[in-house]
Design a protein around this motif. Sequence first.
Motif, PDB file in Angstrom:
ATOM      1  N   GLN A 138      23.857 -41.684 -78.314  1.00  0.00           N
ATOM      2  CA  GLN A 138      24.505 -40.979 -76.454  1.00  0.00           C
ATOM      3  C   GLN A 138      25.798 -40.892 -76.014  1.00  0.00           C
ATOM      4  OE1 GLN A 138      23.192 -37.648 -76.871  1.00  0.00           O
ATOM      5  NE2 GLN A 138      22.411 -38.023 -78.873  1.00  0.00           N
ATOM      6  N   LYS A 200      16.866 -39.884 -81.839  1.00  0.00           N
ATOM      7  CA  LYS A 200      16.895 -39.521 -80.425  1.00  0.00           C
ATOM      8  C   LYS A 200      18.032 -38.334 -80.077  1.00  0.00           C
ATOM      9  CE  LYS A 200      18.281 -41.197 -75.778  1.00  0.00           C
ATOM     10  NZ  LYS A 200      18.660 -42.093 -75.085  1.00  0.00           N
ATOM     11  N   GLN A 201      19.475 -38.290 -81.426  1.00  0.00           N
ATOM     12  CA  GLN A 201      19.815 -36.646 -81.602  1.00  0.00           C
ATOM     13  C   GLN A 201      18.759 -35.679 -81.617  1.00  0.00           C
ATOM     14  OE1 GLN A 201      22.653 -36.383 -80.167  1.00  0.00           O
ATOM     15  NE2 GLN A 201      22.820 -34.168 -81.088  1.00  0.00           N
ATOM     16  N   HIS A 203      15.318 -35.172 -81.552  1.00  0.00           N
ATOM     17  CA  HIS A 203      14.576 -35.031 -80.430  1.00  0.00           C
ATOM     18  C   HIS A 203      15.639 -34.286 -79.057  1.00  0.00           C
ATOM     19  CE1 HIS A 203      11.083 -37.067 -81.487  1.00  0.00           C
ATOM     20  NE2 HIS A 203      11.402 -38.416 -81.419  1.00  0.00           N
ATOM     21  N   ARG A 204      17.045 -34.302 -79.409  1.00  0.00           N
ATOM     22  CA  ARG A 204      17.436 -33.663 -78.560  1.00  0.00           C
ATOM     23  C   ARG A 204      17.945 -32.019 -79.052  1.00  0.00           C
ATOM     24  NH1 ARG A 204      22.110 -35.002 -74.152  1.00  0.00           N
ATOM     25  NH2 ARG A 204      23.720 -33.310 -73.826  1.00  0.00           N
ATOM     26  N   GLU A 205      18.450 -31.874 -79.974  1.00  0.00           N
ATOM     27  CA  GLU A 205      18.341 -30.867 -80.342  1.00  0.00           C
ATOM     28  C   GLU A 205      17.186 -29.866 -80.640  1.00  0.00           C
ATOM     29  OE1 GLU A 205      20.508 -30.966 -84.325  1.00  0.00           O
ATOM     30  OE2 GLU A 205      21.482 -32.339 -83.560  1.00  0.00           O
ATOM     31  N   LEU A 206      16.078 -30.799 -81.103  1.00  0.00           N
ATOM     32  CA  LEU A 206      14.770 -30.536 -81.050  1.00  0.00           C
ATOM     33  C   LEU A 206      14.394 -29.576 -79.302  1.00  0.00           C
ATOM     34  CD1 LEU A 206      12.750 -32.223 -83.578  1.00  0.00           C
ATOM     35  CD2 LEU A 206      13.423 -29.966 -83.515  1.00  0.00           C
ATOM     36  N   SER A 207      14.883 -29.688 -78.718  1.00  0.00           N
ATOM     37  CA  SER A 207      14.557 -29.981 -77.418  1.00  0.00           C
ATOM     38  C   SER A 207      15.030 -28.966 -76.867  1.00  0.00           C
ATOM     39  CB  SER A 207      14.814 -31.212 -76.251  1.00  0.00           C
ATOM     40  OG  SER A 207      16.302 -31.641 -76.602  1.00  0.00           O
ATOM     41  N   GLU A 208      16.630 -28.394 -77.486  1.00  0.00           N
ATOM     42  CA  GLU A 208      17.476 -27.278 -77.158  1.00  0.00           C
ATOM     43  C   GLU A 208      17.361 -25.891 -77.820  1.00  0.00           C
ATOM     44  OE1 GLU A 208      21.171 -28.504 -78.822  1.00  0.00           O
ATOM     45  OE2 GLU A 208      20.776 -29.870 -76.451  1.00  0.00           O
ATOM     46  N   GLU A 209      16.216 -26.472 -79.385  1.00  0.00           N
ATOM     47  CA  GLU A 209      15.944 -25.077 -79.859  1.00  0.00           C
ATOM     48  C   GLU A 209      14.933 -25.127 -80.859  1.00  0.00           C
ATOM     49  OE1 GLU A 209      17.864 -21.601 -83.416  1.00  0.00           O
ATOM     50  OE2 GLU A 209      18.898 -23.504 -82.573  1.00  0.00           O
ATOM     51  N   SER A 210      13.579 -25.035 -80.887  1.00  0.00           N
ATOM     52  CA  SER A 210      12.568 -25.161 -82.033  1.00  0.00           C
ATOM     53  C   SER A 210      12.807 -25.040 -83.355  1.00  0.00           C
ATOM     54  CB  SER A 210      11.033 -25.100 -81.190  1.00  0.00           C
ATOM     55  OG  SER A 210      11.676 -23.613 -81.020  1.00  0.00           O
TER      56      SER A 210
END
Length: 354
Positions: A138, A200-201, A203-210
């Motif tokens: 990041q 980490k990436q 988790h970041r993408e999952l936090s934006e859309e599940s």
Amino acid sequence: MGKLFVFYLTVCGFLLCMSFSPFIALAASEQPKTIFIVSSYDSDDLCGFPQYHGVLEAVAKAGFKDGENIIIHTYAMDSKKTNNTPSLIKSQGEIVLAKIKDVHPDVVVVVDDNAFGAVALKLVDSDVQIVFSGLNGQPEDYNDTIKWMDSRQKPGHNITGVIEKLHFVEAFKVQKKIMPGLTKAVIISDDSFTGKAVIKQIHRELSEESVDIAFEFKVSSSWESYKKLILKISSDPSVGTIYPAATLLKDKNGVTHDTAEIIRWTVKNSRKPEIPINYSFAQLGMLGGAGVDFISMGRQAGTLVALILNGHKAGDLPIEDAKRYAFVFNLSRAKELGINIPSDILMASDAIYR
């Protein structure tokens, strides 16, 4: 008479120089631009070479032709398989920095994180413009160590580039269409910097859309533990799909096993369908699906390079996510696993391997 003649020659010489000065200035302005592409990988790596190729495509499309109006220098650090210890990566970075000092390029392109850390971050706020491609870490995490970015939208220093967005959620939406009963998937990474950055990436993408799938994260610290884990998962009926993200593993004898070897062994020994990070991994035998389009990511970086060559500053150009993913499938692997890929998905695919 002699003095008058000398005065006449001096005036004529001055006027002659003045008459040619626009052409001299024009010739100077048409000197070839120079870029220096530094890859973290070896020269023909599955992840590095497509990005390099994409950069060249983009700058050529912008009118910069190698050997005509642009000079291209390259260096492969081979920091994934051979020069893969902190000290060796640092040494490779020092070699590159010395070459950059000699060449003094208009733009330096760094591919992947090792080149970014060992080269780009050593040139922060220098007069060298820098573009990165395929960054896994990041930007904010790097910024905590060395101040090189004001914001993603306007970096403000001398570095910009393209982050390796995985399109993870989209990949599993496609997998869910192929396997409607999919409820659980395992993401398998290594404990390298890149492996941790990938997690980490995700988790970041999952936090934006599940997506309605349970994910389990596993980290392998060695070649032996990775093989053991794959065999264990392969016999677990609750796991529907795996997402192999381990790209570099060492065995108990210190021998390095690279991405291609890891993929081939996985395909040979696993009974679970695999979603590739890099779409080209399907060519090595993975089932496929939606994977990062590394050539397209390189083109994005190359477009930023072209803008800089045409007068823009890196610090004024927003940092971008990799925009495109590619649909790829290996039909031999699908047949082996007894999976039927719907025809509408196959028709939308970018590549099919048989």
